[in-house]
Structure formats: C-alpha cells, structure tokens
Design a protein around this motif. Structure first.
Motif, PDB file in Angstrom:
ATOM      1  N   LEU A  72      73.717  17.771 118.275  1.00 12.31           N
ATOM      2  CA  LEU A  72      73.512  18.903 119.171  1.00 12.31           C
ATOM      3  C   LEU A  72      72.596  19.945 118.540  1.00 12.31           C
ATOM      4  O   LEU A  72      72.714  20.246 117.360  1.00 12.31           O
ATOM      5  N   THR A  73      71.711  20.464 119.351  1.00 13.06           N
ATOM      6  CA  THR A  73      70.917  21.610 118.932  1.00 13.06           C
ATOM      7  C   THR A  73      71.080  22.681 120.001  1.00 13.06           C
ATOM      8  O   THR A  73      71.241  22.377 121.182  1.00 13.06           O
ATOM      9  N   LYS A  74      71.040  23.902 119.586  1.00 13.21           N
ATOM     10  CA  LYS A  74      71.164  24.996 120.537  1.00 13.21           C
ATOM     11  C   LYS A  74      69.934  25.031 121.434  1.00 13.21           C
ATOM     12  O   LYS A  74      68.842  24.664 121.011  1.00 13.21           O
ATOM     13  N   SER A  75      70.143  25.457 122.652  1.00 12.01           N
ATOM     14  CA  SER A  75      69.028  25.528 123.595  1.00 12.01           C
ATOM     15  C   SER A  75      68.046  26.611 123.173  1.00 12.01           C
ATOM     16  O   SER A  75      68.417  27.764 122.981  1.00 12.01           O
ATOM     17  N   ALA A  76      66.789  26.216 123.053  1.00 12.53           N
ATOM     18  CA  ALA A  76      65.750  27.179 122.673  1.00 12.53           C
ATOM     19  C   ALA A  76      65.447  28.137 123.822  1.00 12.53           C
ATOM     20  O   ALA A  76      64.891  29.209 123.615  1.00 12.53           O
ATOM     21  N   ASP A  77      65.811  27.727 125.052  1.00 14.50           N
ATOM     22  CA  ASP A  77      65.474  28.532 126.222  1.00 14.50           C
ATOM     23  C   ASP A  77      66.576  29.516 126.617  1.00 14.50           C
ATOM     24  O   ASP A  77      66.361  30.374 127.471  1.00 14.50           O
ATOM     25  N   THR A  78      67.758  29.374 126.033  1.00 20.07           N
ATOM     26  CA  THR A  78      68.865  30.253 126.391  1.00 20.07           C
ATOM     27  C   THR A  78      68.720  31.586 125.673  1.00 20.07           C
ATOM     28  O   THR A  78      68.449  31.638 124.476  1.00 20.07           O
ATOM     29  N   GLN A  79      68.885  32.659 126.431  1.00 26.19           N
ATOM     30  CA  GLN A  79      68.766  34.004 125.880  1.00 26.19           C
ATOM     31  C   GLN A  79      70.050  34.770 126.149  1.00 26.19           C
ATOM     32  O   GLN A  79      70.615  34.688 127.240  1.00 26.19           O
ATOM     33  N   THR A  80      70.515  35.488 125.157  1.00 22.30           N
ATOM     34  CA  THR A  80      71.734  36.279 125.324  1.00 22.30           C
ATOM     35  C   THR A  80      71.458  37.732 124.975  1.00 22.30           C
ATOM     36  O   THR A  80      70.679  38.037 124.072  1.00 22.30           O
ATOM     37  N   SER A  81      72.088  38.607 125.730  1.00 25.44           N
ATOM     38  CA  SER A  81      72.059  40.033 125.416  1.00 25.44           C
ATOM     39  C   SER A  81      73.508  40.442 125.219  1.00 25.44           C
ATOM     40  O   SER A  81      74.409  39.612 125.201  1.00 25.44           O
ATOM     41  N   SER A  82      73.734  41.732 125.096  1.00 26.59           N
ATOM     42  CA  SER A  82      75.116  42.180 124.898  1.00 26.59           C
ATOM     43  C   SER A  82      75.966  41.947 126.144  1.00 26.59           C
ATOM     44  O   SER A  82      77.183  41.825 126.061  1.00 26.59           O
ATOM     45  N   ASP A  83      75.319  41.837 127.318  1.00 28.04           N
ATOM     46  CA  ASP A  83      76.072  41.709 128.571  1.00 28.04           C
ATOM     47  C   ASP A  83      75.836  40.417 129.335  1.00 28.04           C
ATOM     48  O   ASP A  83      76.685  40.009 130.132  1.00 28.04           O
ATOM     49  N   PHE A  84      74.678  39.753 129.106  1.00 29.27           N
ATOM     50  CA  PHE A  84      74.324  38.617 129.952  1.00 29.27           C
ATOM     51  C   PHE A  84      73.819  37.419 129.148  1.00 29.27           C
ATOM     52  O   PHE A  84      73.334  37.559 128.033  1.00 29.27           O
ATOM     53  N   VAL A  85      73.930  36.241 129.791  1.00 25.09           N
ATOM     54  CA  VAL A  85      73.353  35.008 129.263  1.00 25.09           C
ATOM     55  C   VAL A  85      72.409  34.483 130.337  1.00 25.09           C
ATOM     56  O   VAL A  85      72.773  34.407 131.512  1.00 25.09           O
TER      57      VAL A  85
END
Length: 203
Positions: A72-85
């Motif tokens: 498994l590798t983490k998704s390079a396209d996924t972005q997280t902020s303090s409130d949202f994914v």
C-alpha cells in the motif's frame, strides 16, 4: 514478511503508521490486547477477523502468512486540512470529523466518479464515490471498486453464490445491459465504497 502472527500484526500496523491504540480502536479491542499480541503473549483468536479487517489483510495472512496483502502507498492525490479531506481530481470534500468517527484513515481514501448506471439506483452516473483502500477483504453484500484483469475499473456489490464463488452484482435491474458476472482470477479489489454523493448510507 513476519515469520509469525505477532510479527505480522506489528509489521502491518507499522506499515500503516498506526499506533497500538489506533489499531485497537479499529479492531474494537483494548490497547493492552494489541500489545500482548505483538509480544507473542496472545493469539487474539476471538478477534482474528476484526483484526484482519482493521489491518486491511486476510485472516489467512495474519495466521499463516498466506495471501499476502498488496503493498500500500498513500494516495498522492488526497489532500487533508484541519477540517476536510478531498482529492485533487474531485470537486467534493468529506468532513474530517466523519472520517475520524468511522475510523477511516484519511490518507487511504480515494475519490472517483461513477461512470455508468450499473449500480443505479444505489449509485448513479457521475455520483461522487469514496472508497477505502484499506478495506479490500471481500464482504457479502459490500460494494467495492474492482480492477478487472482487463484493466477496466467497475463498482459492484459482492455476492457469494451457493458454490462459494463471488459474483459481481449490478444493482440495476436491467440485466440485459448490466449483467452480473463472476470474479476472475487476477481481479483486484481496490477498496470498499464507504460514501457516495451526499449520503453515507454505506457505513
């Protein structure tokens, strides 16, 4: 690969960057139970299925080292902020509080759009779909994103037939256009669908 049950649990937990307490929460056991398992003091026999599910592996791999999980590798396209994914290819975002409440690892969530009516009315064309790449163990009646040996990616409901073969079922009643098909050797389960559109009814 770990040579025994304890080593495989620890190896997979480390690979997923989970603390013992985070894994314990996912597997619905105490942190002490995870610690005992990793020390070889407990086989956690009553929680093998829950533990395998929490680690995104098969029970056979945990117990015997068979059917190893794909890397498994983490998704390079996924972005997280303090409130949202969210995802760079998606126009939607999930509240991080929802992900936390469901024990989803934000970095392993993938976003996509449904490209046909095969799962209608459950999922319709252009619905936003989120699937969890850590949940690849087949589950009766679960909806999964599947990469077929041809390279085609489909969304289908998994059904186990009377001969113990997995069927990819289409929710659409028009079976002339969207027929149910059997699993092929070489098909890859990419993850379980956990959310679509504005409805989290898959949880």
């Amino acid at each position: 690969m770990g040579t025994n049950f304890a080593e495989r649990v620890k190896e997979r937990r480390t690979e997923l960057e989970l603390s013992q307490s985070a894994l314990a929460k996912r597997a619905k056991v105490s942190q002490g139970t995870i610690a005992q398992i990793e020390l070889g003091l407990s086989q956690g026999s009553g929680k093998i299925v829950d533990l395998a599910f929490a680690l995104g592996v098969s029970p056979e791999w945990l117990l015997y080292g068979k059917n190893p999980p794909s890397e498994l590798t983490k998704s390079a396209d996924t972005q997280t902020s303090s409130d949202f994914v969210t995802n760079t290819a998606s126009g939607i975002a999930l509240k991080k509080s929802l992900c936390v409440s469901k024990n989803w690892d934000c970095e392993y969530l993938e976003f996509m759009k449904a490209n046909d009516e095969s799962m209608s009315p459950t999922i319709t064309t252009f619905d936003d779909v989120v699937f969890n790449r850590l949940e690849t163990n087949k589950q009766e009646n679960g909806i999964f994103v599947i990469k077929r040996t041809s390279g085609t990616i489909i969304i289908r409901r998994l059904i186990l037939d009377s001969s113990q073969r997995w069927i990819y079922r289409s929710d659409n009643l028009d079976k002339t256009r969207y027929s149910d098909v059997f699993e092929n050797i070489g098909d890859e389960i990419l993850g379980r669908v956990v959310w679509r559109g504005g409805d989290n009814s898959f949880n």
